[in-house]
Scaffold this active site. Sequence first.
Site, short mmCIF file in Angstrom:
data_model
loop_
_atom_site.label_atom_id
_atom_site.label_comp_id
_atom_site.label_asym_id
_atom_site.label_seq_id
_atom_site.Cartn_x
_atom_site.Cartn_y
_atom_site.Cartn_z
N GLY A 1 18.51 23.93 42.67
CA GLY A 1 17.83 22.68 43.04
C GLY A 1 18.68 21.90 44.03
N GLY B 1 13.92 33.39 41.46
CA GLY B 1 14.33 34.73 41.87
C GLY B 1 15.83 34.95 41.83
N GLY C 1 23.77 28.16 37.84
CA GLY C 1 23.06 29.42 38.11
C GLY C 1 23.54 30.05 39.41
N ASP D 1 22.82 16.91 37.65
CA ASP D 1 22.96 16.85 36.19
C ASP D 1 24.40 16.57 35.74
OD1 ASP D 1 20.31 17.62 36.21
OD2 ASP D 1 20.76 19.75 35.91
N LEU E 1 12.20 12.29 42.25
CA LEU E 1 12.74 11.14 43.00
C LEU E 1 14.26 11.13 42.89
CD1 LEU E 1 10.72 7.92 42.06
CD2 LEU E 1 11.04 8.91 44.32
N GLN E 2 14.74 11.57 41.71
CA GLN E 2 16.19 11.52 41.45
C GLN E 2 16.95 12.53 42.31
OE1 GLN E 2 16.51 11.10 36.78
NE2 GLN E 2 14.57 11.95 37.41
#
Length: 380
Positions: free
Chosen positions: A30, A94, A136, A159, A305-306
């Site tokens: 992300g 993927g 990841g 995070d 949004l974060q």
Amino acid sequence: MEASSSTHPSRSGLPSSGRPLRIAINTGGGDAPGLNAVIRSVVLSALNLGWEVYGIRRGYEGLFQKDGVMRLDPKSVQGITRLGGTILGTTNRGNPLEWPVTHPDGSVETVDRSGEIVDAFREHGLDALVAIGGDGSLRIASALHERGLPVIGVPKTIDNDLEATQFTFGFHTAVQTATDALDKLHSTAEAHGRVMVVEVMGRHTGWIGLYAGISGAADVILVPEVPYDIQKVVERIEKQYEDGKPNYSIVVVAEGASPADGSPVYQEVARPGANERYGGIADRLAREIQERAGHESRALVLGHLQRGGQPTAYDRLLALEFGAAAIDLIEDGSFGCMVALQPPHILAVPISEAVDRVKAVPVDGDVVRTARRLGISFGD
Ligand code: F6P
């Protein structure tokens, strides 16, 4: 740069022919505000050493696509420090280590395709990779290093859940965005005398919820590290209304939070090669609070949004420092390591160790203690 572990990484992969070093950068998982700042820092630091820099588009996909590997020069990175997103694109679908292959009978098997990535990397004539990613993507980077690819990792994630580094860039921006939202919600919650339940990201950890909840003056903060009791949540809200000052309430809930006697709310459970997707806990809580306490309640999911918008100055600086430190590690030949903030230093940490453990919010730490002193309930 110091290595934080006695396991000194291998010195390999640098060309001996005298030609300029050709390094590549990619961004995986992300996005997080600050990715572009790392890219700019890596590019400028490398060019200043006379190296060549290439960007691989969309994680590793670009290695297999026409025009998927682009040369980066000062112009390519001009003005990008302040931009969210990533100029290289990214993907969190993927995983090449667990690539799902569907057989004719419908069964799904996962295969490891990391060897193909190493081969493609070499065919492009690249010498080293700066892989910017979360747990990841760094796990993939570590596997590629084990297969002989000279990799340096740069940790990113809103995070803030990587054990080896005090902060990842993107986290402070996400906290700021969530805090700004909470600031705005106070006035509408007060106008209607409502309970506003705000769901923030963070996957298995409550860092964003904790930091934004305190900064945005929430009454209740629910995080995965402290399983909650809905009755305790309701009691805290009732107390607020009884005191009448103010006659509204703000609840911040991390998406991965769950009741002591229940489970988190998922939108999608984990599939091979992909993460589970959390989402929906705010809705559930708002309904339960309204039913039990009788106060009108509304749910808001802040969602992506974060992850968007301009990185804060803190995240830009951390990202720029990480980028420059990644170049130091390449110069040192410290492949298989990632840069990590361990104040006051930025250190080199073996990626394999760094991705081993999730960094949970310490439930007896100073920040949680501050919240409790302020009267904030964790529903326990
Ligand atoms: O890991 C970053 C993160 O934003 C998490 O907080 C969230 O659970 C997840 O990614 C969302 O992923 P996606 O972008 O696939 O919806």
